[in-house]
Scaffold this active site. Structure first.
Site, PDB file in Angstrom:
ATOM      1  N   TYR A 154     -49.053 -32.937  43.655  1.00 14.69           N
ATOM      2  CA  TYR A 154     -48.239 -34.067  43.196  1.00 14.69           C
ATOM      3  C   TYR A 154     -48.018 -33.997  41.684  1.00 14.69           C
ATOM      4  O   TYR A 154     -46.894 -34.162  41.197  1.00 14.69           O
ATOM      5  CB  TYR A 154     -48.943 -35.370  43.571  1.00 14.69           C
ATOM      6  CG  TYR A 154     -48.159 -36.614  43.235  1.00 14.69           C
ATOM      7  CD1 TYR A 154     -47.080 -37.011  44.032  1.00 14.69           C
ATOM      8  CD2 TYR A 154     -48.484 -37.401  42.136  1.00 14.69           C
ATOM      9  CE1 TYR A 154     -46.360 -38.155  43.732  1.00 14.69           C
ATOM     10  CE2 TYR A 154     -47.776 -38.535  41.826  1.00 14.69           C
ATOM     11  CZ  TYR A 154     -46.710 -38.919  42.634  1.00 14.69           C
ATOM     12  OH  TYR A 154     -45.992 -40.052  42.321  1.00 14.69           O
ATOM     13  N   ALA A 156     -48.158 -31.392  39.743  1.00 17.12           N
ATOM     14  CA  ALA A 156     -47.288 -30.253  39.444  1.00 17.12           C
ATOM     15  C   ALA A 156     -45.827 -30.597  39.728  1.00 17.12           C
ATOM     16  O   ALA A 156     -44.933 -30.252  38.949  1.00 17.12           O
ATOM     17  CB  ALA A 156     -47.717 -29.036  40.257  1.00 17.12           C
ATOM     18  N   LYS A 158     -44.421 -33.562  39.706  1.00 20.15           N
ATOM     19  CA  LYS A 158     -43.913 -34.572  38.771  1.00 20.15           C
ATOM     20  C   LYS A 158     -43.787 -34.010  37.351  1.00 20.15           C
ATOM     21  O   LYS A 158     -42.912 -34.440  36.589  1.00 20.15           O
ATOM     22  CB  LYS A 158     -44.812 -35.802  38.792  1.00 20.15           C
ATOM     23  CG  LYS A 158     -44.749 -36.569  40.121  1.00 20.15           C
ATOM     24  CD  LYS A 158     -43.323 -36.995  40.450  1.00 20.15           C
ATOM     25  CE  LYS A 158     -43.261 -37.918  41.658  1.00 20.15           C
ATOM     26  NZ  LYS A 158     -41.889 -38.403  41.926  1.00 20.15           N
TER      27      LYS A 158
END
Length: 248
Positions: A154, A156, A158
């Site tokens: 997650y 990575a 974002k």
């Protein structure tokens, strides 16, 4: 403030996406409430918008599917004549410690959260360039700024959204198209509400403001970036996180 604008909000059947859709509609936009799974929830958001005097329609598309996104965007432009605002909010989580995380869980999160944003931007950009105007707002996360144990996939995805935002902002700026990101902190959505009281307490302790945010607070920032008041702002990441990322 956004009268006669056509806005697409991905993943808008609940949480932050629903809050953004309702705010943009309240400000005068016609809103396409995108969903992938629950038509019933998306229609519920549309019903709320219409009950408040706004205009909206629910439309299904899996943003991780490149070709489906192309057909989806084409249908919106063909039906409504234009597309002015794109809010990339669709996202999923499949949390777990890195040593136990499966390849499929990593790929699924990247595919929806990061590639999904690429897919929609890729297909929307031609229309925005033709119009010589437009607003793209990508929903990142404080996790993309700080990292978070148990969320390598997650965080990575974002962080990737932030890089995508800044790169596309440079590419589209000459046509007066702005591209920005909003990085929410912990927000009171269903995911947070499902946590235990002790987990919520620990989470709140990490926030200088001492409370969890509300979807409406994210929506206000998105609406500002979508408005003419933000016409000279591009390539920026605005953290709406109660101070979590201070110093980042």
């Amino acid at each position: 403030m956004l009268d006669k604008k056509v806005a697409l909000v991905t993943g808008a059947s609940r949480g932050i996406g629903a809050g953004v859709a309702k705010k943009l509609a309240a400000d005068g936009s016609f809103v396409v409430v995108n969903y992938n799974g629950s038509k019933e929830r998306a229609e519920g958001v549309v019903d709320e918008i219409r009950a408040a005097g706004g205009e909206a329609v629910a439309m299904q598309c899996d943003v991780s599917d490149f070709d489906a996104c192309g057909a989806f965007i084409t249908e919106i432009v063909k039906t409504y004549g234009r597309l002015d605002i794109l809010v990339n909010n669709a996202g999923i989580t499949k949390d777990g410690l890195l040593m136990k995380m499966s390849e499929s869980d990593f790929d699924a999160v990247i595919s929806t959260n990061l590639k999904g944003a690429f897919n929609t931007i890729r297909h929307v950009s031609r229309q925005l360039l033709k119009q010589r105007s437009g607003r793209i707002i990508n929903i990142s996360s404080v996790s993309g700024l700080l990292g978070n144990a148990g969320q390598a996939n997650y965080a990575a995805s974002k962080a990737g959204v932030i890089g995508l935002t800044r790169s596309v902002a440079r590419e589209l700026a000459s046509r007066q198209i702005t591209v920005n990101a909003v990085a929410p902190g912990f927000v009171g959505t269903e995911m947070i509400e499902a946590m235990t009281d002790s987990a919520k307490e620990a989470m709140t302790g990490m926030i200088p403001f001492g409370r969890i945010g509300e979807p409406e607070e994210i929506a206000e920032t998105v609406a500002f970036l979508a408005s003419d008041n933000a016409r000279y702002i591009t390539g920026q990441v605005i953290a709406v996180d109660g101070g979590m990322s201070i110093g980042c």
